[in-house]
Motif scaffolding. Structure first.
Motif, PDB file in Angstrom:
ATOM      1  N   PHE A  66       1.000  -1.214   0.129  1.00  0.00           N
ATOM      2  CA  PHE A  66       0.057   0.250  -0.119  1.00  0.00           C
ATOM      3  C   PHE A  66       0.948   1.313   0.196  1.00  0.00           C
ATOM      4  O   PHE A  66       1.823   1.177   1.004  1.00  0.00           O
ATOM      5  N   PHE A  67       0.689   2.043  -0.720  1.00  0.00           N
ATOM      6  CA  PHE A  67       1.480   4.138  -0.959  1.00  0.00           C
ATOM      7  C   PHE A  67       0.283   4.594  -0.835  1.00  0.00           C
ATOM      8  O   PHE A  67      -0.408   4.854  -1.121  1.00  0.00           O
ATOM      9  N   HIS A  68       1.101   5.202  -0.444  1.00  0.00           N
ATOM     10  CA  HIS A  68       0.134   6.906   0.868  1.00  0.00           C
ATOM     11  C   HIS A  68       1.440   8.256   0.754  1.00  0.00           C
ATOM     12  O   HIS A  68       2.289   7.589   1.435  1.00  0.00           O
ATOM     13  N   GLY A  69       0.938   9.089  -0.177  1.00  0.00           N
ATOM     14  CA  GLY A  69       2.270   9.672   0.068  1.00  0.00           C
ATOM     15  C   GLY A  69       2.400  10.921   1.041  1.00  0.00           C
ATOM     16  O   GLY A  69       3.491  12.178   1.177  1.00  0.00           O
ATOM     17  N   TYR A  76       7.679   7.085  -8.360  1.00  0.00           N
ATOM     18  CA  TYR A  76       8.328   6.485  -7.146  1.00  0.00           C
ATOM     19  C   TYR A  76       7.516   5.409  -6.778  1.00  0.00           C
ATOM     20  O   TYR A  76       7.878   3.546  -6.701  1.00  0.00           O
ATOM     21  N   TRP A  77       6.347   5.228  -7.480  1.00  0.00           N
ATOM     22  CA  TRP A  77       5.061   4.188  -7.206  1.00  0.00           C
ATOM     23  C   TRP A  77       5.925   3.099  -7.739  1.00  0.00           C
ATOM     24  O   TRP A  77       5.427   1.877  -7.777  1.00  0.00           O
ATOM     25  N   CYS A  78       5.649   3.127  -9.201  1.00  0.00           N
ATOM     26  CA  CYS A  78       6.097   2.833 -10.263  1.00  0.00           C
ATOM     27  C   CYS A  78       6.857   2.205 -10.635  1.00  0.00           C
ATOM     28  O   CYS A  78       7.206   1.265 -10.077  1.00  0.00           O
ATOM     29  N   THR A  79       8.485   2.550  -9.829  1.00  0.00           N
ATOM     30  CA  THR A  79       9.177   2.368  -9.852  1.00  0.00           C
ATOM     31  C   THR A  79       9.527   0.740  -8.544  1.00  0.00           C
ATOM     32  O   THR A  79       9.899  -0.213  -8.527  1.00  0.00           O
ATOM     33  N   LYS A  80       9.081   1.298  -7.857  1.00  0.00           N
ATOM     34  CA  LYS A  80       8.477  -0.099  -6.113  1.00  0.00           C
ATOM     35  C   LYS A  80       7.655  -1.020  -6.590  1.00  0.00           C
ATOM     36  O   LYS A  80       8.073  -2.160  -6.696  1.00  0.00           O
ATOM     37  N   ILE A  81       6.794  -0.764  -7.590  1.00  0.00           N
ATOM     38  CA  ILE A  81       6.330  -1.430  -8.787  1.00  0.00           C
ATOM     39  C   ILE A  81       7.174  -2.662  -9.341  1.00  0.00           C
ATOM     40  O   ILE A  81       6.874  -3.844  -8.591  1.00  0.00           O
ATOM     41  N   GLY A  82       7.634  -1.994  -9.928  1.00  0.00           N
ATOM     42  CA  GLY A  82       8.783  -3.245 -10.644  1.00  0.00           C
ATOM     43  C   GLY A  82       9.665  -4.112  -9.500  1.00  0.00           C
ATOM     44  O   GLY A  82      10.515  -5.378 -10.310  1.00  0.00           O
ATOM     45  N   GLU A  83      10.037  -3.816  -8.518  1.00  0.00           N
ATOM     46  CA  GLU A  83      10.366  -4.333  -7.561  1.00  0.00           C
ATOM     47  C   GLU A  83      10.057  -5.598  -6.342  1.00  0.00           C
ATOM     48  O   GLU A  83      10.123  -6.172  -5.881  1.00  0.00           O
ATOM     49  N   MET A  84       8.684  -5.222  -6.501  1.00  0.00           N
ATOM     50  CA  MET A  84       7.700  -6.495  -5.986  1.00  0.00           C
ATOM     51  C   MET A  84       7.191  -7.797  -7.061  1.00  0.00           C
ATOM     52  O   MET A  84       8.180  -7.697  -8.399  1.00  0.00           O
ATOM     53  N   LYS A  85       7.898  -8.421  -6.363  1.00  0.00           N
ATOM     54  CA  LYS A  85       7.537 -10.076  -6.654  1.00  0.00           C
ATOM     55  C   LYS A  85       5.899 -10.611  -7.539  1.00  0.00           C
ATOM     56  O   LYS A  85       5.239 -10.119  -6.559  1.00  0.00           O
ATOM     57  N   GLN A  86       6.407 -10.930  -8.538  1.00  0.00           N
ATOM     58  CA  GLN A  86       5.157 -11.396  -9.421  1.00  0.00           C
ATOM     59  C   GLN A  86       4.762 -12.245  -8.485  1.00  0.00           C
ATOM     60  O   GLN A  86       4.982 -13.782  -8.701  1.00  0.00           O
ATOM     61  N   PRO A  87       3.214 -12.394  -9.346  1.00  0.00           N
ATOM     62  CA  PRO A  87       2.126 -11.521  -9.329  1.00  0.00           C
ATOM     63  C   PRO A  87       1.866 -10.851  -8.119  1.00  0.00           C
ATOM     64  O   PRO A  87       2.277 -10.852  -6.778  1.00  0.00           O
ATOM     65  N   PHE A  88       0.946  -9.435  -7.868  1.00  0.00           N
ATOM     66  CA  PHE A  88       1.825  -8.709  -7.493  1.00  0.00           C
ATOM     67  C   PHE A  88       0.089  -7.608  -7.056  1.00  0.00           C
ATOM     68  O   PHE A  88      -0.921  -7.564  -8.203  1.00  0.00           O
ATOM     69  N   MET A  89      -0.411  -7.006  -5.673  1.00  0.00           N
ATOM     70  CA  MET A  89      -1.426  -6.515  -5.809  1.00  0.00           C
ATOM     71  C   MET A  89      -0.989  -5.032  -5.234  1.00  0.00           C
ATOM     72  O   MET A  89      -0.957  -5.142  -3.822  1.00  0.00           O
ATOM     73  N   THR A  90      -1.538  -4.276  -5.976  1.00  0.00           N
ATOM     74  CA  THR A  90      -0.802  -3.424  -4.919  1.00  0.00           C
ATOM     75  C   THR A  90      -1.677  -1.879  -5.007  1.00  0.00           C
ATOM     76  O   THR A  90      -2.349  -1.567  -6.124  1.00  0.00           O
ATOM     77  N   THR A  91      -2.129  -0.804  -3.390  1.00  0.00           N
ATOM     78  CA  THR A  91      -2.935   0.402  -4.431  1.00  0.00           C
ATOM     79  C   THR A  91      -1.964   1.632  -3.750  1.00  0.00           C
ATOM     80  O   THR A  91      -1.249   1.498  -2.674  1.00  0.00           O
ATOM     81  N   CYS A  92      -2.166   2.463  -4.426  1.00  0.00           N
ATOM     82  CA  CYS A  92      -2.088   3.809  -4.175  1.00  0.00           C
ATOM     83  C   CYS A  92      -3.477   4.772  -4.035  1.00  0.00           C
ATOM     84  O   CYS A  92      -4.000   5.821  -4.556  1.00  0.00           O
ATOM     85  N   PHE A  93      -2.565   5.756  -2.915  1.00  0.00           N
ATOM     86  CA  PHE A  93      -3.839   7.086  -2.847  1.00  0.00           C
ATOM     87  C   PHE A  93      -2.481   7.731  -2.514  1.00  0.00           C
ATOM     88  O   PHE A  93      -2.409   8.568  -1.782  1.00  0.00           O
TER      89      PHE A  93
END
Length: 657
Positions: free
Chosen positions: A376-379, A433-450
Motif C-alpha cells: 500500500f502506498f500513500h504519500g 516512485y510507486w511505479c518504480t517500487k512496483i517493478g521491485e515487487m515479486k509477481q504476481p502482486f497487488m498494490t494500491t496507491c492513494f
C-alpha cells in the motif's frame, strides 16, 4: 409590579433575554451557512421552504442551546440571594459568551467543510484526523481564504457581549428576611420548572413516546437529504453523536437467513477456468470526481465540455467504464473499505466505529493467500488518516509513505524537497516512485496507491503554476496537475515488463468541489469514476457500459476477472457477469439511504421510501414516489442490504465462512 418584585424576577428575565441572543447567533450562522454553500441549495429554495427549514432548525437549536448552556442556566437560577453581585454576574456573562462563541465558531467552520461531506460534522471527525500533524497549516490556509467569516465571528461575539442583559439585582437590596425568602423561592421554582422544560428541549419534546431527537429527525423538515445540513447545527450534531452505538439490526426480517433469500454479501463466483495470476494495480485518486473528467461527461454535455483530464480521457478510451458510477461515501476513510473491502459507509465511517475491530479482510488479504505480494502506498506521513493501521489490518504486507519516499536515494535523496508543505509528497514524483517500487515487487502482486495533491488547500508545485493557472474553481488546477501525474505514471508503467500482465483499476475516494448543479444533488455528490483497464484487452474489453458501477463492486469484479474460486464478502456485485439491469449502487446521506437501480434513485429513511427520481432527472426535481412499479422491489432489496450490513457488523460476520 413594584420595584422589589421586579428585581426578584430580574435574573429570570435576564436568562430568557440572553438565551434569545443565543438563538439569534445560531440563526445568523445558519444564514451564513446557506450563503456560503448557496450553489448546493439555490436551485430549489423558496421562501416557504426556508421558513419550514428554519422552523425545524428551531428544535435543533433549542436542544443545542440548552445542552451547551446548562451550566449557565443553573448558575443564573441558583436560589441563593448571596450570589446577586457584580462579580458573580460578570462570571455568568463570561460563561455565556465563551460557550456560545465556541458554538458560533464551530458552525461557521462547518460551513466551509460542508462541500466535502454534504452533511454536518459529527464526532467521528476527531477520530478521522487524530493522526494528522498538518491541520494547523490547513486551518490557517482556510482562515486566510475565509477572512470574512473571521470578521463575522468577531462582530457576532462582540454583539453578544454588548447585548448581554445583566440582572438588575444586588445583594445589598435584600435587607429583609421576607425579601430573601421570596427571592430564593422564586429562583427555586424557576429552576424546578426549568428541569422538565430543559429535558424537553434536549429531547425534542415531552410527549409520551417521544424519543430523543437525532440527526435523522432533520429529514422531516426537508425535501432532500442534503438540506438537512440547513436544519441542523454543528454543536447538536457533535453532542448527539458522542459515545453513540452506530449499528443496530433493524426488524425488517426475522433472521439473516430470511434476508439472505433476497440479498447476501457472500459471493461464490463461478470461474470459467483456472485462477489467473494477473497483477492488480488499484489507483485511488484524491477527490477525483466524475464531474472533472471530460470522457465521462459526453452523455451530458456532448463535445462542449472538455473537462480537466486529457490524460485520463485517453485512458478511458482503452478501458471499461460505466454510464453511471458512484462512490459509497464522502470521505477518504469511506473510500478505503469501499474500494478494497467491498464495505460501504452506512451511518458513520466504518473504520471509525467499534465494528472496525471485527474480523474482515480486503483484496490484498485474499490475494496474499494466493501467493501475491502486496503493498500500500500513500504519500502522506505514516499513520495519516489511519491508513497504515487499515493496511495492516486488511492484509497488505508492505506500506510506503512520505518517510519511505524521502529515504529512497533515487527520489527523496534523504531530503524533504517534494513535500507539499501540507499533506504529503506531490503526486507527480510519488506516482513515479510507486511505479518504480512496483517493478521491485515479486509477481504476481497487488498494490494500491492513494494520492494526496488534489485536495485542500488547493495548491500545486511552483513550477506548474503558469502551466495550470486558476480557472473555474480552485480545484480545477489541482485536477489538471494530478491528471498530468497520472499520465506520466501510465507512460512509465507501459514500458515495464509487468505492464501487460496487469489489471489496472482507477477510482476516486470521494467527490469534491463542484460547479455543475447536477453534481450538487443528493446523488450527484457521489458521482465517481470506476475505470478498469486491461492493457492486453483479453479479459476486459474497453468501452462504455450501460450498467451502474460503484466502489464496492471493485473487489468482486477484480476477483471475477482473476477466476477466483473461494467465497468472500462484498456488498457490491461482479460487473463482469451481472446483467446491466441488475447492477446497483448504495450510499448514505444525512440519515437517508440511497439505492440506485433500474434507472432510478430511491431514497429510504429507514422506515419508508421518501423519494424516487429518474437518473435522467439530473437535478432531481420530480419526485415519483408511489408512481414507479419498481419501487416495492427496490425497497425490499435495500432493506435486505441494510439488514445484512447491520447484522454482520453487530455479530462480527464480515468474513465468508
Amino acid at each position: 409590579m413594584d420595584m422589589k418584585l421586579s428585581k426578584t424576577f430580574s435574573p429570570i428575565v435576564a436568562l430568557l433575554v440572553n438565551l434569545l441572543i443565543a438563538f439569534v447567533a445560531y440563526n445568523i450562522s445558519r444564514i451564513e451557512f446557506i450563503l456560503e454553500n448557496l450553489s448546493y441549495f439555490s436551485e430549489h429554495l423558496s421562501f416557504s421552504y426556508l421558513l419550514r427549514m428554519f422552523g425545524g432548525g428551531y428544535m435543533f437549536d433549542r436542544s443545542a442551546i440548552v445542552y451547551s448552556n446548562a451550566l449557565y442556566i443553573v448558575l443564573m437560577l441558583l436560589p441563593f440571594w448571596q450570589k446577586e453581585n457584580a462579580v458573580y454576574h460578570k462570571l455568568c456573562k463570561w460563561v455565556f459568551v465563551v460557550v456560545n462563541s465556541i458554538s458560533l465558531v464551530v458552525n461557521l467552520c462547518d460551513s466551509v467543510y460542508f462541500p466535502y461531506t454534504l452533511r454536518r460534522t459529527t464526532t467521528s471527525v476527531f477520530r478521522e484526523f487524530r493522526n494528522e500533524t498538518n491541520l494547523g497549516d490547513v486551518f490557517w490556509g482556510e482562515f486566510l481564504v475565509h477572512w470574512y467569516l473571521v470578521l463575522l465571528a468577531i462582530v457576532v461575539i462582540w454583539g453578544m457581549w454588548k447585548l448581554y442583559y445583566m440582572p438588575k439585582t444586588n445583594v445589598k437590596e435584600f435587607t429583609k428576611r421576607s425579601e430573601k425568602l421570596r427571592f430564593a423561592g422564586v429562583q427555586l421554582l424557576a429552576l424546578v420548572i426549568c428541569v422538565p422544560l430543559g429535558v424537553g428541549a434536549c429531547r425534542g419534546g415531552l410527549e409520551t413516546g417521544v424519543r430523543p431527537i437525532t440527526i435523522n429527525n432533520a429529514n422531516q423538515y426537508v425535501d432532500r437529504p442534503t438540506d438537512c445540513a440547513i436544519v441542523l447545527n454543528t454543536p447538536f450534531a457533535l453532542m448527539r453523536t458522542i459515545g453513540k452505538d452506530v449499528f443496530t439490526v433493524p426488524s425488517y426480517f426475522k433472521s439473516e437467513q430470511e434476508a439472505a433469500k433476497i440479498f447476501t454479501p457472500i459471493h461464490k463466483l463461478t470461474p470459467t477456468g483456472p485462477f489467473r495470476h494477473k497483477n492488480v494495480v488499484v489507483l485511488i485518486v484524491e477527490s477525483f470526481g466524475r464531474e472533472y473528467i471530460g470522457g465521462l461527461n459526453k452523455m451530458y454535455f456532448g463535445g462542449k465540455y472538455k473537462g480537466y483530464t486529457p490524460n485520463v480521457d485517453k485512458l478511458i478510451e482503452k478501458s471499461a467504464v460505466w454510464y453511471y458510477s458512484f462512490c459509497n461515501g464522502r470521505k477518504s476513510i469511506d473510500g478505503m473499505p469501499s474500494v478494497l473491502c467491498g464495505i460501504p459507509m452506512f451511518k458513520e465511517p466504518f473504520v471509525l466505529t467499534p465494528a472496525s475491530m471485527n474480523n474482515y479482510t480486503s483484496m490484498a488479504g485474499l490475494l496474499s493467500k494466493e501467493g501475491y505480494s502486496t503493498a500500500f502506498f500513500h504519500g502522506a506521513n505514516r499513520g495519516s488518516m489511519g491508513f497504515l493501521a487499515f493496511a495492516n489490518k486488511t492484509g497488505f504486507q508492505q506500506y510506503y509513505g512520505r518517510q519511505d519516499y524521502d529515504a529512497d536515494p533515487r527520489f527523496g535523496k534523504g531530503k524533504d524537497d517534494d513535500f507539499d508543505g501540507h499533506w504529503g509528497i506531490w503526486d507527480e514524483p510519488f506516482l513515479q516512485y510507486w511505479c518504480t517500487k512496483i517493478g521491485e515487487m515479486k509477481q504476481p502482486f497487488m498494490t494500491t496507491c492513494f494520492t494526496v495533491s488534489s485536495h485542500t488547500p488547493y495548491i500545486i508545485p511552483e513550477k506548474y503554476k503558469k502551466v495550470y493557472p486558476e480557472e473555474g474553481i480552485v480545484m480545477h488546477k489541482c485536477i489538471r496537475y494530478t491528471d498530468m501525474a497520472i499520465g506520466k505514471f501510465f507512460e512509465k508503467a507501459s514500458k515495464q515488463p509487468w505492464f501487460k500482465n496487469t489489471i489496472f483499476v482507477m477510482t476516486s475516494d470521494h467527490t469534491n468541489l463542484s460547479d455543475h448543479q447536477q453534481y450538487q444533488t443528493d446523488i450527484g455528490g457521489f458521482c465517481s469514476p470506476i475505470i478498469i483497464y486491461d492493457p492486453s484487452q483479453e479479459l476486459v474489453k474497453p468501452g462504455m457500459r450501460n450498467g451502474i458501477a460503484q466502489q464496492i463492486d471493485i473487489l468482486p469484479t477484480v476477483l471475477s476477472i482473476l477466476n477466483y474460486n473461494k467465497p468472500f464478502l462484498s456488498f457490491g456485485c461482479d460487473l463482469m457477469t451481472t446483467p446491466n439491469d441488475d447492477t446497483y449502487a448504495v450510499n448514505y446521506l444525512n440519515g437517508i439511504y440511497q439505492y440506485v437501480k433500474h434507472g432510478y434513485t430511491m431514497q429510504f429513511d429507514g422506515n419508508k421510501v421518501i423519494g424516487m427520481y429518474k437518473l435522467t432527472d439530473l437535478l432531481m426535481k420530480h419526485n415519483l414516489v408511489g408512481k414507479v412499479k419498481e419501487q416495492v422491489q427496490m425497497e425490499t432489496e435495500l432493506k435486505a442490504i441494510i439488514y445484512q450490513y447491520m447484522y454482520r457488523m453487530v455479530h462480527d460476520k464480515l468474513l465468508a465462512k
